[in-house]
Motif scaffolding. Structure first.
Motif, short mmCIF file in Angstrom:
data_model
loop_
_atom_site.label_atom_id
_atom_site.label_comp_id
_atom_site.label_asym_id
_atom_site.label_seq_id
_atom_site.Cartn_x
_atom_site.Cartn_y
_atom_site.Cartn_z
N ALA A 205 0.83 -1.21 0.00
CA ALA A 205 0.00 0.00 0.00
C ALA A 205 0.86 1.26 0.00
O ALA A 205 0.54 2.25 -0.67
CB ALA A 205 -0.93 0.00 1.20
N MET A 206 1.96 1.23 0.72
CA MET A 206 2.87 2.39 0.75
C MET A 206 3.57 2.57 -0.60
O MET A 206 3.80 3.69 -1.04
CB MET A 206 3.89 2.22 1.87
N GLU A 233 -4.68 9.09 2.56
CA GLU A 233 -4.50 8.95 1.11
C GLU A 233 -4.03 7.54 0.79
O GLU A 233 -4.45 6.95 -0.22
CB GLU A 233 -3.45 9.96 0.62
N VAL A 234 -3.16 6.98 1.64
CA VAL A 234 -2.61 5.65 1.40
C VAL A 234 -3.73 4.61 1.35
O VAL A 234 -3.81 3.81 0.40
CB VAL A 234 -1.59 5.28 2.49
N THR A 235 -4.59 4.61 2.34
CA THR A 235 -5.62 3.58 2.40
C THR A 235 -6.76 3.84 1.43
O THR A 235 -7.23 2.92 0.75
CB THR A 235 -6.16 3.46 3.83
N LEU A 236 -7.21 5.08 1.34
CA LEU A 236 -8.33 5.39 0.45
C LEU A 236 -7.97 5.10 -1.01
O LEU A 236 -8.76 4.50 -1.75
CB LEU A 236 -8.75 6.85 0.61
N THR A 237 -6.79 5.52 -1.43
CA THR A 237 -6.38 5.30 -2.82
C THR A 237 -6.21 3.82 -3.11
O THR A 237 -6.62 3.33 -4.17
CB THR A 237 -5.07 6.06 -3.13
N ASN A 238 -5.63 3.10 -2.17
CA ASN A 238 -5.38 1.68 -2.39
C ASN A 238 -6.63 0.80 -2.31
O ASN A 238 -6.54 -0.41 -2.55
CB ASN A 238 -4.33 1.17 -1.39
N THR A 239 -7.78 1.38 -2.00
CA THR A 239 -9.00 0.57 -2.03
C THR A 239 -9.30 0.04 -3.43
O THR A 239 -10.02 -0.94 -3.58
CB THR A 239 -10.23 1.36 -1.53
N VAL A 240 -8.74 0.67 -4.47
CA VAL A 240 -8.97 0.20 -5.84
C VAL A 240 -7.74 -0.51 -6.41
O VAL A 240 -7.71 -0.84 -7.60
CB VAL A 240 -9.39 1.35 -6.77
N VAL A 287 -10.06 11.82 -1.30
CA VAL A 287 -9.45 11.08 -2.41
C VAL A 287 -10.50 10.88 -3.49
O VAL A 287 -11.65 10.53 -3.19
CB VAL A 287 -8.88 9.72 -1.96
N SER A 288 -10.10 11.11 -4.73
CA SER A 288 -10.97 10.84 -5.87
C SER A 288 -10.28 9.91 -6.85
O SER A 288 -9.06 10.02 -7.07
CB SER A 288 -11.36 12.14 -6.60
N PHE A 359 0.06 8.00 -12.33
CA PHE A 359 1.33 7.69 -11.67
C PHE A 359 1.15 6.66 -10.55
O PHE A 359 1.91 5.69 -10.45
CB PHE A 359 1.91 8.99 -11.10
N GLN A 360 0.15 6.87 -9.69
CA GLN A 360 -0.12 5.91 -8.62
C GLN A 360 -0.87 4.69 -9.14
O GLN A 360 -0.61 3.56 -8.70
CB GLN A 360 -0.93 6.59 -7.51
N ALA A 361 -1.78 4.90 -10.07
CA ALA A 361 -2.58 3.79 -10.61
C ALA A 361 -1.69 2.74 -11.26
O ALA A 361 -1.95 1.53 -11.15
CB ALA A 361 -3.60 4.32 -11.61
N ARG A 362 -0.64 3.18 -11.91
CA ARG A 362 0.28 2.24 -12.55
C ARG A 362 1.00 1.40 -11.49
O ARG A 362 1.24 0.20 -11.69
CB ARG A 362 1.29 3.01 -13.41
N ARG A 363 1.35 2.01 -10.38
CA ARG A 363 2.00 1.27 -9.29
C ARG A 363 1.03 0.28 -8.65
O ARG A 363 1.43 -0.80 -8.21
CB ARG A 363 2.49 2.26 -8.22
#
Length: 430
Positions: A205-206, A233-240, A287-288, A359-363
């Protein structure tokens, strides 16, 4: 993380983006490693084809009694097997090195982000409210008479060390009211989905939200491998993370109120007094998750959501767009909100709202399936503070302070405080 294919196709554009961030070209090193990795993969594939042919010929040589050819082919099969293992291991090591290299390079700025070296080159885009004219010298939050009984740094230092605080009485009541007001506003007025998430996360997640590998020293890790979140941001974004969403599921808009933990490794000597910069603090995060063609409009929307909180609290602020040299690692574009702190006689950051593109979605390998058909595409992610609760508390206290040491509280908080409207000079809620 960057797309290696995009770097191969246009290395000049990639290096130009880095130049705008004040960084040297990286494409030559990246492409050299990538070319060597791909050459080893091709060599391994060629050796595999040779091994397969030799394996077939071994049986034929044995059947016709050609012992010499049989032994030669058997030795060739063993040689190719060892060669394939070596080449595969080397390619895997280079793949890991390339991934690590790409993960340590910051996002490229949008074309409309102003170029600059540091915070001095940021550009103010609007301002709201007029700083109050005091008929006395305004104090910083920790020096206001009515605040002192409820803001205890000495006990916090005894418990945990520097950059911690113990809040009591009226002060913590106001702090809690602020968080509740922020959540209610985002849910009821801004249509964000309230979410509660853990503050301990796995390493993946990090990595997904670019805290790792580059910024490990800025966060806290437990002895069993979990990480304490620096922001939700870490947890909300990583929900997907790992998901393939349908386009009609987007945008996803979330908000969460959590504890946050930061080592502040790069802030030695900065803001050592008061509670402006703490190791443990609370934040209401936004987060969106959007499609690529809507992310810039969503960035403006999220900025307005954060601004609305400050306006409800009657706090003067300004909105700035960060220049290329001052943006965060994962951002393509960032708006900072800076609130007026009369005790410091300056504006200080209270929110950063960033669009990160893919950038984050690719990770995280977070994608969506376009409604019009075609292959899944990476989503775009955005994050922003809505707001940092402790810093908002500071702003409320400093802007509302009175000459007698009391604090007049914003009307938006009165319903959350049982109708109380001020902190009295003795520290009680009145």
């Amino acid at each position: 993380m960057h797309d290696i294919r995009a770097i191969r196709e246009n290395p000049a554009a990639f290096d130009e983006g880095l130049r705008r961030r004040g960084l040297p070209p990286a494409s030559p090193e990246i492409l050299a490693l990538d070319a060597d990795r791909r050459a080893k993969i091709a060599a391994a594939e060629s050796a595999t084809a040779d091994q397969n042919r030799a394996s077939k010929d071994v049986g034929a040589a044995k059947a016709r009694g050609d012992d010499a050819e049989f032994e030669r082919l058997r030795a060739l099969v063993a040689e190719k097997k060892a060669e394939i293992a070596r080449l595969t291991a080397e390619a895997d090591a280079q793949d890991a090195a390339l991934r690590d290299m790409l993960m340590r390079i910051p996002n490229l700025p949008h074309a409309d982000v102003p170029e600059g070296r540091d915070e001095n080159d940021n550009v103010e885009i609007r301002r709201w409210g007029t700083p109050r004219a005091f008929d006395f010298a305004p104090r910083e939050h920790f020096d206001i008479a009515g605040v002192k009984p409820g803001m205890d740094f000495e006990t916090a230092a005894k418990l945990s060390g520097s950059r911690f605080v113990v809040l009591r009485g009226a002060v913590i009541r106001v702090h809690r009211a602020l968080a509740q007001m922020m959540l209610d506003t985002h849910v009821n007025d801004h249509a964000l989905t309230e979410t509660w998430t853990p503050v301990l996360v796995k390493e993946d997640a990090m990595y997904g939200t670019n805290q790792l590998p580059k910024f490990a020293e800025d966060s806290y890790q437990t002895t069993d491998g979990y990480w304490l979140v620096p922001t939700s941001e870490v947890t909300l974004t990583n929900t997907v993370a790992g998901d393939i969403l349908e386009e009609n599921q987007l945008p996803i808009r979330m908000t969460a109120h959590t504890q946050c933990f930061r080592s502040e490794a790069g802030s030695a000597g900065k803001d050592t007094t008061g509670m402006l910069r703490q190791h443990q603090f609370e934040k209401v995060e936004m987060v969106s998750i959007t499609t690529p063609d809507t992310s810039l409009a969503e960035h403006e929307r999220m900025t307005r959501c954060a601004e609305a909180i400050l306006e409800k609290l009657e706090l003067p602020y300004r909105t700035i767009v960060l220049c290329t040299g001052d943006m965060g690692f994962g951002a393509q574009k960032t708006h900072d909100l800076e609130v007026w702190l009369p005790g410091q006689n300056r504006y200080r950051e209270i929110s950063s709202v960033s669009v990160c593109g893919d950038f984050q979605a690719r990770r995280m390998n977070a994608r969506f399936r376009p409604a019009a058909g075609g292959k899944p595409e990476f989503v775009h992610t955005l994050n922003g503070s809505g707001l940092a609760v402790g810093r908002t508390l500071i702003a409320v206290l400093e802007n509302g302070q009175q000459a007698d040491g009391s604090v007049t509280l914003p009307a938006a908080l009165h319903p959350y405080l049982g109708g109380k409207t001020r902190i009295a000079p003795d520290g009680s809620l009145a």
